[in-house]
Design a protein around this motif. Structure first.
Motif, PDB file in Angstrom:
ATOM      1  N   VAL A 173      -3.791   1.654   4.308  1.00 40.93           N
ATOM      2  CA  VAL A 173      -3.803   2.316   3.006  1.00 40.93           C
ATOM      3  C   VAL A 173      -3.034   3.618   3.144  1.00 40.93           C
ATOM      4  CG1 VAL A 173      -5.963   1.257   2.258  1.00 40.93           C
ATOM      5  CG2 VAL A 173      -6.026   3.427   3.475  1.00 40.93           C
ATOM      6  N   ASP A 174      -2.603   4.149   2.011  1.00 40.84           N
ATOM      7  CA  ASP A 174      -1.731   5.319   2.059  1.00 40.84           C
ATOM      8  C   ASP A 174      -2.396   6.520   2.719  1.00 40.84           C
ATOM      9  OD1 ASP A 174       0.385   3.994   0.919  1.00 40.84           O
ATOM     10  OD2 ASP A 174      -0.103   4.602  -1.124  1.00 40.84           O
ATOM     11  N   ASP A 175      -3.678   6.738   2.440  1.00 44.45           N
ATOM     12  CA  ASP A 175      -4.396   7.868   3.033  1.00 44.45           C
ATOM     13  C   ASP A 175      -5.827   7.429   3.310  1.00 44.45           C
ATOM     14  OD1 ASP A 175      -5.470  10.232   3.894  1.00 44.45           O
ATOM     15  OD2 ASP A 175      -5.107  11.345   2.046  1.00 44.45           O
ATOM     16  N   VAL A 176      -6.054   6.907   4.496  1.00 45.71           N
ATOM     17  CA  VAL A 176      -7.367   6.355   4.817  1.00 45.71           C
ATOM     18  C   VAL A 176      -8.451   7.420   4.780  1.00 45.71           C
ATOM     19  CG1 VAL A 176      -7.242   6.644   7.330  1.00 45.71           C
ATOM     20  CG2 VAL A 176      -8.520   4.713   6.368  1.00 45.71           C
ATOM     21  N   SER A 177      -8.074   8.690   4.921  1.00 45.93           N
ATOM     22  CA  SER A 177      -9.074   9.757   4.915  1.00 45.93           C
ATOM     23  C   SER A 177      -9.790   9.860   3.573  1.00 45.93           C
ATOM     24  CB  SER A 177      -8.434  11.101   5.275  1.00 45.93           C
ATOM     25  OG  SER A 177      -7.539  11.532   4.257  1.00 45.93           O
ATOM     26  N   THR A 178      -9.173   9.362   2.491  1.00 51.51           N
ATOM     27  CA  THR A 178      -9.838   9.414   1.189  1.00 51.51           C
ATOM     28  C   THR A 178     -11.055   8.494   1.138  1.00 51.51           C
ATOM     29  OG1 THR A 178      -8.441   7.653   0.254  1.00 51.51           O
ATOM     30  CG2 THR A 178      -7.666   9.929   0.026  1.00 51.51           C
ATOM     31  N   LEU A 179     -11.143   7.537   2.066  1.00 50.77           N
ATOM     32  CA  LEU A 179     -12.256   6.585   2.097  1.00 50.77           C
ATOM     33  C   LEU A 179     -13.351   7.020   3.062  1.00 50.77           C
ATOM     34  CD1 LEU A 179     -10.170   3.277   2.036  1.00 50.77           C
ATOM     35  CD2 LEU A 179     -11.272   4.447   0.106  1.00 50.77           C
ATOM     36  N   GLY A 180     -13.365   8.311   3.402  1.00 51.03           N
ATOM     37  CA  GLY A 180     -14.351   8.835   4.339  1.00 51.03           C
ATOM     38  C   GLY A 180     -15.711   9.069   3.714  1.00 51.03           C
ATOM     39  N   LEU A 181     -16.693   9.308   4.571  1.00 50.79           N
ATOM     40  CA  LEU A 181     -18.044   9.615   4.106  1.00 50.79           C
ATOM     41  C   LEU A 181     -18.101  10.910   3.318  1.00 50.79           C
ATOM     42  CD1 LEU A 181     -20.132   8.700   7.291  1.00 50.79           C
ATOM     43  CD2 LEU A 181     -20.217   7.539   5.086  1.00 50.79           C
ATOM     44  N   ASP A 182     -17.165  11.815   3.582  1.00 49.80           N
ATOM     45  CA  ASP A 182     -17.219  13.123   2.917  1.00 49.80           C
ATOM     46  C   ASP A 182     -16.853  13.065   1.437  1.00 49.80           C
ATOM     47  OD1 ASP A 182     -14.535  12.595   3.214  1.00 49.80           O
ATOM     48  OD2 ASP A 182     -14.034  14.522   4.158  1.00 49.80           O
TER      49      ASP A 182
END
Length: 395
Positions: A362-371
């Motif tokens: 995905v373009d920015d996997v960090s957007t799917l984080g727990l935070d």
């Protein structure tokens, strides 16, 4: 290698918790990436939970860019499985209609199609007459039109379990069934289980509908839950042999061909989260009435199989692919209610993040984080609009 090693491995390059679709494929991808010692622990046996009780729908018509990318990757993986692992999950290309019932839904569908086409999906809008032409069992006048993609399809869930079992064993993953995760120690470098401890360089928690409970054992708050989902299969009827799958998004009712009849499923967003797997026959009657209103032919068909499964969900209907707060080498993976549809891609992305800190799926996997979730479970992301109507909160 036996499915359950006689002795629990004392150390591992990676330990994956959970033997469902996400966890199993994640363990396989970690092994394929070159890790020599990968251990998968499962409290029961592989696939005995949601993975073997799913409806098997594989849809690239996601409602968000992330959903589209994950659906595309999973479908492509299902198509190449036989070449890669010598067996497959039984993907059948059937085509999928997502009907619109109001002018507002028509507008939303056309906007969604434009987004999907940017990713190269062969999705198109069909007017009402065209919908009936490819799916003549629908009630005339029931829909204004539908988005349609002929690349969508379904897998056979038990065969998927068999496929990932074969992949795990032949790739050399140490599969420890009947081994319950009980917690972490040493900043996540020690995995505690009901059979002993494992020293691990990295840990991936992928507990499916029980992920929140698994996370709690590690001191984590994970906004994921499990809820009952009903599925049924009708007797055979030749009218359904070549019809595409259909998803009535507003009601959460979907159906597809199965064994010469129709498989249909639905979730109740008003039912509280839990692990009830008893069939609610009143709710089944509601499902049948909704289906008969759209597909009148089904009203006179008997049912051959009926079951209820516990499936996972997240409040925003999107997956979790994340590092675990407070740990340097612990990660969390959840499919957000789309285990067959996104499971391999989520497993691969979680393996990528555990190995490199990021993923290109995905373009920015960090957007799917727990935070992305606040303390009450609200997500800062817009929910995927093409999803089953799960409860608003995970607990």
């Amino acid at each position: 290698m036996p499915i359950t090693p006689a002795e629990l491995p004392g150390s591992a390059d990676a330990v994956v918790v959970g033997g469902g679709t996400v966890g199993a494929w994640c363990a396989y991808f970690l092994r394929q990436a070159g890790l020599a010692n990968v251990v998968l622990i499962e409290k029961g046996i592989l696939g005995q939970g949601a993975s073997s009780r799913a409806a098997g729908v594989v849809r690239v018509q996601g409602g968000t860019p992330e959903a589209v990318r994950l659906g595309q990757w999973s479908r492509e993986f299902y198509l190449r499985q036989h070449e890669e692992i010598g067996t497959d999950s039984g993907f059948t290309q059937q085509g999928y209609l997502l009907p619109a019932f109001t002018p507002a839904e028509v507008a939303a569908a056309k906007q969604r199609i434009a987004m999907q086409q940017e990713f190269g999906l062969p999705v198109r809008w069909l007017d009402a007459d065209d919908v009936l032409a490819i799916n003549p069992v629908l009630a005339p006048g029931a829909v204004l039109g539908a988005s349609y993609c002929d690349e969508d399809g379904y897998i056979t869930p038990p065969r998927n379990v068999a496929a990932y079992t074969a992949a795990l064993v032949t790739s050399g993953v140490a599969v420890c069934e009947r081994t319950r995760f009980t917690g972490l120690a040493d900043n996540g470098r020690t995995v505690r289980t009901s059979r002993g401890v494992i020293s691990a360089d990295r840990v991936i928690l992928a507990g499916g509908p029980q992920l929140a409970a698994v996370g709690a054992l590690a001191g984590l708050v994970i906004q994921a839950g499990g809820v009952r989902h009903h599925v049924a299969v009708t007797e055979e009827h030749p009218a359904f042999a070549d019809t595409p799958m259909v998803f009535d998004v507003p009601s959460g009712l979907y159906w597809r061909p199965e064994e010469g009849g129709v498989l249909f499923g639905m979730s109740d967003p008003d039912e509280p989260p839990g692990e009830n797997r008893c069939v609610d026959f009143d709710y089944l009657a509601l499902m049948r009435s909704k289906l008969a209103a759209l597909v009148p032919l089904t009203a006179g068909l008997s049912l051959r199989r009926v079951w209820a499964a516990t499936i996972d969900f997240t409040p925003d209907h999107l997956p979790i692919i994340s590092g675990a707060p407070g740990y340097d080498s612990v990660y969390v993976a959840a499919a957000g209610g789309a285990g067959m549809m996104w499971g391999p891609a989520v497993g691969r992305a979680a393996a990528d993040v555990a190995l490199t800190g990021t993923s290109t799926l995905v373009d920015d996997v960090s957007t799917l984080g727990l935070d992305r979730f606040d303390a009450s479970g609200r997500s800062r992301l817009a929910a995927d609009p093409i999803a089953l109507p799960f409860p608003a909160k995970a607990s």
